[in-house]
Write a protein that holds these residues in place. Structure first.
Motif, PDB file in Angstrom:
ATOM      1  N   LEU A  44       0.868  -1.133   0.079  1.00 41.34           N
ATOM      2  CA  LEU A  44      -0.094  -0.062   0.160  1.00 41.34           C
ATOM      3  C   LEU A  44       0.943   1.201   0.071  1.00 41.34           C
ATOM      4  CD1 LEU A  44      -2.929  -0.390   2.330  1.00 41.34           C
ATOM      5  CD2 LEU A  44      -3.051   0.510   0.028  1.00 41.34           C
ATOM      6  N   ASP A  45       1.944   1.044   0.484  1.00 42.18           N
ATOM      7  CA  ASP A  45       3.014   2.311   0.548  1.00 42.18           C
ATOM      8  C   ASP A  45       3.244   2.658  -0.983  1.00 42.18           C
ATOM      9  OD1 ASP A  45       2.932   2.621   3.256  1.00 42.18           O
ATOM     10  OD2 ASP A  45       4.805   1.486   3.761  1.00 42.18           O
ATOM     11  N   TYR A  46       3.373   1.841  -1.749  1.00 39.23           N
ATOM     12  CA  TYR A  46       3.679   2.096  -3.215  1.00 39.23           C
ATOM     13  C   TYR A  46       2.504   2.378  -3.936  1.00 39.23           C
ATOM     14  CZ  TYR A  46       8.367  -0.233  -2.563  1.00 39.23           C
ATOM     15  OH  TYR A  46       9.598  -0.459  -2.267  1.00 39.23           O
ATOM     16  N   LEU A  47       1.374   1.919  -3.652  1.00 39.18           N
ATOM     17  CA  LEU A  47       0.229   1.843  -4.272  1.00 39.18           C
ATOM     18  C   LEU A  47      -1.042   2.469  -3.245  1.00 39.18           C
ATOM     19  CD1 LEU A  47       0.044  -1.074  -6.620  1.00 39.18           C
ATOM     20  CD2 LEU A  47       0.629   1.384  -7.309  1.00 39.18           C
ATOM     21  N   PRO A  48      -1.043   3.612  -2.779  1.00 38.57           N
ATOM     22  CA  PRO A  48      -1.655   4.053  -1.749  1.00 38.57           C
ATOM     23  C   PRO A  48      -3.338   3.915  -2.016  1.00 38.57           C
ATOM     24  CG  PRO A  48      -0.580   5.891  -2.496  1.00 38.57           C
ATOM     25  CD  PRO A  48       0.001   4.569  -3.028  1.00 38.57           C
ATOM     26  N   TYR A  49      -3.846   4.169  -3.456  1.00 44.39           N
ATOM     27  CA  TYR A  49      -5.048   4.139  -3.753  1.00 44.39           C
ATOM     28  C   TYR A  49      -5.675   2.970  -4.477  1.00 44.39           C
ATOM     29  CZ  TYR A  49      -3.601   9.137  -3.045  1.00 44.39           C
ATOM     30  OH  TYR A  49      -3.334  10.324  -2.509  1.00 44.39           O
ATOM     31  N   ASP A  50      -5.043   1.977  -4.260  1.00 43.26           N
ATOM     32  CA  ASP A  50      -5.390   0.547  -4.872  1.00 43.26           C
ATOM     33  C   ASP A  50      -6.633  -0.011  -4.168  1.00 43.26           C
ATOM     34  OD1 ASP A  50      -5.053  -2.418  -5.228  1.00 43.26           O
ATOM     35  OD2 ASP A  50      -4.343  -1.506  -7.006  1.00 43.26           O
ATOM     36  N   PRO A  51      -7.757  -0.067  -4.709  1.00 42.49           N
ATOM     37  CA  PRO A  51      -8.906  -0.529  -4.153  1.00 42.49           C
ATOM     38  C   PRO A  51      -8.629  -1.968  -3.599  1.00 42.49           C
ATOM     39  CG  PRO A  51      -9.319  -0.540  -6.604  1.00 42.49           C
ATOM     40  CD  PRO A  51      -8.074   0.263  -6.151  1.00 42.49           C
ATOM     41  N   GLY A  52      -8.082  -2.710  -4.348  1.00 44.97           N
ATOM     42  CA  GLY A  52      -7.789  -4.089  -4.093  1.00 44.97           C
ATOM     43  C   GLY A  52      -6.844  -4.306  -2.765  1.00 44.97           C
ATOM     44  N   LEU A  53      -5.919  -3.313  -2.711  1.00 44.07           N
ATOM     45  CA  LEU A  53      -5.009  -3.580  -1.347  1.00 44.07           C
ATOM     46  C   LEU A  53      -5.908  -2.887  -0.054  1.00 44.07           C
ATOM     47  CD1 LEU A  53      -1.531  -2.415  -3.130  1.00 44.07           C
ATOM     48  CD2 LEU A  53      -2.222  -4.539  -2.274  1.00 44.07           C
ATOM     49  N   ILE A  54      -6.475  -1.747  -0.563  1.00 37.65           N
ATOM     50  CA  ILE A  54      -7.429  -1.274   0.609  1.00 37.65           C
ATOM     51  C   ILE A  54      -8.270  -2.224   1.187  1.00 37.65           C
ATOM     52  CG2 ILE A  54      -9.275   0.479   1.143  1.00 37.65           C
ATOM     53  CD1 ILE A  54      -7.442   2.231  -0.975  1.00 37.65           C
ATOM     54  N   ASN A  55      -8.943  -3.220   0.351  1.00 39.67           N
ATOM     55  CA  ASN A  55      -9.959  -4.027   0.710  1.00 39.67           C
ATOM     56  C   ASN A  55      -9.241  -5.167   1.500  1.00 39.67           C
ATOM     57  OD1 ASN A  55     -12.140  -2.663  -0.184  1.00 39.67           O
ATOM     58  ND2 ASN A  55     -12.115  -3.673  -2.261  1.00 39.67           N
ATOM     59  N   ASN A  56      -8.118  -5.601   0.941  1.00 39.57           N
ATOM     60  CA  ASN A  56      -7.157  -6.540   1.678  1.00 39.57           C
ATOM     61  C   ASN A  56      -6.951  -6.155   3.076  1.00 39.57           C
ATOM     62  OD1 ASN A  56      -7.214  -8.192  -0.650  1.00 39.57           O
ATOM     63  ND2 ASN A  56      -5.179  -7.854  -1.176  1.00 39.57           N
ATOM     64  N   GLN A  57      -6.585  -4.871   3.264  1.00 40.70           N
ATOM     65  CA  GLN A  57      -6.146  -4.467   4.424  1.00 40.70           C
ATOM     66  C   GLN A  57      -7.266  -4.239   5.546  1.00 40.70           C
ATOM     67  OE1 GLN A  57      -3.124  -3.863   4.919  1.00 40.70           O
ATOM     68  NE2 GLN A  57      -2.521  -2.128   6.019  1.00 40.70           N
ATOM     69  N   LYS A  58      -8.454  -4.207   5.055  1.00 40.08           N
ATOM     70  CA  LYS A  58      -9.750  -4.370   5.969  1.00 40.08           C
ATOM     71  C   LYS A  58     -10.244  -5.859   6.249  1.00 40.08           C
ATOM     72  CE  LYS A  58     -11.950  -0.262   3.953  1.00 40.08           C
ATOM     73  NZ  LYS A  58     -13.076   0.085   2.926  1.00 40.08           N
ATOM     74  N   LEU A  59      -9.903  -6.543   5.338  1.00 41.14           N
ATOM     75  CA  LEU A  59     -10.276  -7.964   5.486  1.00 41.14           C
ATOM     76  C   LEU A  59      -9.233  -8.594   6.786  1.00 41.14           C
ATOM     77  CD1 LEU A  59     -11.668 -10.638   4.685  1.00 41.14           C
ATOM     78  CD2 LEU A  59      -9.998 -10.867   3.235  1.00 41.14           C
ATOM     79  N   ILE A  60      -7.899  -8.248   6.417  1.00 37.28           N
ATOM     80  CA  ILE A  60      -6.871  -8.792   7.206  1.00 37.28           C
ATOM     81  C   ILE A  60      -7.032  -8.407   8.915  1.00 37.28           C
ATOM     82  CG2 ILE A  60      -4.322  -9.020   7.640  1.00 37.28           C
ATOM     83  CD1 ILE A  60      -3.999  -8.826   4.462  1.00 37.28           C
ATOM     84  N   LYS A  61      -7.363  -6.860   8.810  1.00 34.08           N
ATOM     85  CA  LYS A  61      -7.879  -6.282  10.059  1.00 34.08           C
ATOM     86  C   LYS A  61      -8.589  -7.268  10.770  1.00 34.08           C
ATOM     87  CE  LYS A  61      -6.310  -1.520  10.015  1.00 34.08           C
ATOM     88  NZ  LYS A  61      -6.950  -0.425   9.784  1.00 34.08           N
ATOM     89  N   LYS A  62      -9.748  -7.542  10.067  1.00 30.40           N
ATOM     90  CA  LYS A  62     -10.800  -8.407  10.825  1.00 30.40           C
ATOM     91  C   LYS A  62     -10.392  -9.613  11.095  1.00 30.40           C
ATOM     92  CE  LYS A  62     -14.888  -6.523   8.311  1.00 30.40           C
ATOM     93  NZ  LYS A  62     -15.747  -6.728   7.055  1.00 30.40           N
ATOM     94  N   GLU A  63      -9.550 -10.391  10.596  1.00 23.40           N
ATOM     95  CA  GLU A  63      -8.998 -11.664  10.758  1.00 23.40           C
ATOM     96  C   GLU A  63      -8.032 -11.504  12.080  1.00 23.40           C
ATOM     97  OE1 GLU A  63      -9.811 -14.396   9.930  1.00 23.40           O
ATOM     98  OE2 GLU A  63     -10.619 -14.193   8.036  1.00 23.40           O
ATOM     99  N   ILE A  64      -7.478 -10.668  12.285  1.00 27.83           N
ATOM    100  CA  ILE A  64      -6.549 -10.212  13.419  1.00 27.83           C
ATOM    101  C   ILE A  64      -7.244 -10.133  14.606  1.00 27.83           C
ATOM    102  CG2 ILE A  64      -4.796  -8.672  14.303  1.00 27.83           C
ATOM    103  CD1 ILE A  64      -3.639  -8.065  11.520  1.00 27.83           C
ATOM    104  N   ARG A  65      -8.583  -9.382  14.432  1.00 26.52           N
ATOM    105  CA  ARG A  65      -9.064  -9.037  15.862  1.00 26.52           C
ATOM    106  C   ARG A  65      -9.936 -10.344  16.221  1.00 26.52           C
ATOM    107  NH1 ARG A  65     -11.618  -3.523  12.980  1.00 26.52           N
ATOM    108  NH2 ARG A  65      -9.864  -2.148  13.185  1.00 26.52           N
ATOM    109  N   THR A  66     -10.433 -11.229  15.379  1.00 22.23           N
ATOM    110  CA  THR A  66     -10.904 -12.089  15.766  1.00 22.23           C
ATOM    111  C   THR A  66     -10.453 -13.498  16.304  1.00 22.23           C
ATOM    112  OG1 THR A  66     -10.999 -13.357  13.347  1.00 22.23           O
ATOM    113  CG2 THR A  66     -12.790 -11.847  13.932  1.00 22.23           C
TER     114      THR A  66
END
Length: 358
Positions: free
Chosen positions: A336-358
């Motif tokens: 994401l640091d390289y591609l801060p506006y990439d929607p796929g990477l942004i969605n990945n980040q949200k998905l992974i965050k949910k997994e870390i919290r559960t």
């Protein structure tokens, strides 16, 4: 301050030549246009920028046309562009600085060539090319197709970038026909000719024939190292299209014979293992790619994604598969640091965050 002649060969470039010349006309001291047979408004548009427009009868040889344009130059240095190249504002400033301060002992200046831009405008490939050469050296172009400028002496590697617009698709077999005419005449192909003829064959889906010529090229002792590495990549493409993964992997490993492993080849090896769900093996190659540093003086093909965000995206996927969500998050963040506006990477980040919290 040095003086510069801009030399261009053109044909039917009415859609781009004004954009090109607008970006550079005030930074050079002379513009020479050599037209090889335009039937559109190319020459009329060019006349708005220069009166030095010359006709050249096309003889199936790009070097002949370029060498003719160079002979017409009258300034200290010669710069060449294609009609679908453009220099943006930051690089115009760099070119002006170069013109003001270049050491006249320098024989050639390389500039970066940015091609195949993604949806965000980022280049997929960067190639260094000798763009500005001293007129008195009388350097020559070589090769009928995919010509190259043979230079020697002091070379300065500049930070100037030229963007390739490529707003039209060339599906013609012109280049392929030029090579095949030469073969019919019994011409002996140089190593470079073998490589670029194989490229044309592959581009037109003559894969088995392309493999033959890539192999001939790789067996040639006098071939340039960077072309050999690129040839391994193209050969791997051929085997990929033929669904021969064993040969594809073999030729990717072969590229290591010519230099230290390159990030793009490491990523491709990672892809082959990931396709087979051999995640640990895939991680090895993506990690390897992520730790490599590109040699800024290298004249080879720089595949931008493989040397920046791609291995981290792939590592994120691999670690997610293994259930290591913290590492998956770490590498997705780097991508994401390289591609801060990439929607796929942004969605990945949200998905992974949910997994870390559960």
């Amino acid at each position: 301050m040095i003086t510069i002649s801009l030399c261009m060969i053109v044909k039917d470039e009415e859609n781009t030549i004004a954009i090109c010349l607008d970006s550079i006309h005030d930074l050079v001291d002379e513009i020479i246009i050599v037209d090889t047979g335009s039937v559109d408004q190319t020459k009329n548009i060019a006349r708005q920028y220069t009166d030095k427009i010359y006709d050249f009868k096309w003889v199936d040889n790009f070097s002949s046309a370029r060498n003719y344009s160079f002979k017409l130059a009258t300034k200290q240095y010669i710069m060449w562009l294609d009609a679908d190249d453009v220099i943006n504002k930051p690089n115009r400033k760099l070119l002006k600085q170069l013109k003001d301060h270049l050491n006249p002992a320098v024989n050639s200046v390389t500039m970066k060539y940015l091609v195949n831009r993604d949806k965000f405008g980022n280049p997929s490939f960067i190639i260094k090319r000798n763009r500005l050469v001293k007129s008195s050296c009388q350097f020559k172009w070589n090769g009928a197709v995919h010509e190259y400028l043979e230079v020697s002496g002091p070379i300065f590697h500049s930070d100037i970038s030229i963007h390739h617009l490529k707003n039209k698709t060339d599906n013609s077999k012109r280049n392929l026909r030029i090579y095949e005419k030469q073969l019919d005449k019994g011409a002996a192909f140089s190593p470079r000719d073998l490589f670029y003829y194989a490229n044309e064959l592959m581009r037109h889906n003559e894969l088995h024939k392309a493999i033959t010529y890539y192999t001939l090229f790789l067996n040639h002792k006098e071939a340039w190292k960077e072309d050999k590495i690129a040839s391994c990549g193209r050969l791997a493409d051929c085997y990929h299209f033929l669904d021969d993964q064993e040969k594809e992997r073999e030729i990717l490993y072969k590229s290591f014979e010519y230099d230290c492993p390159r990030a793009d080849f490491c990523c491709r090896l990672g892809n082959l293992f990931l396709e087979k769900n051999q995640v640990n093996e895939a991680i090895y190659w993506y990690e390897y790619a992520s730790m490599l540093t590109w040699d800024k003086n290298c004249m080879g093909f720089y595949h931008v994604p493989s040397w920046t965000w791609l291995p981290h995206l792939k590592l994120s996927i691999c670690y997610y598969k293994k259930g290591d969500f913290k590492k998956a998050y770490k590498h997705n963040t780097i991508a994401l640091d390289y591609l801060p506006y990439d929607p796929g990477l942004i969605n990945n980040q949200k998905l992974i965050k949910k997994e870390i919290r559960t």
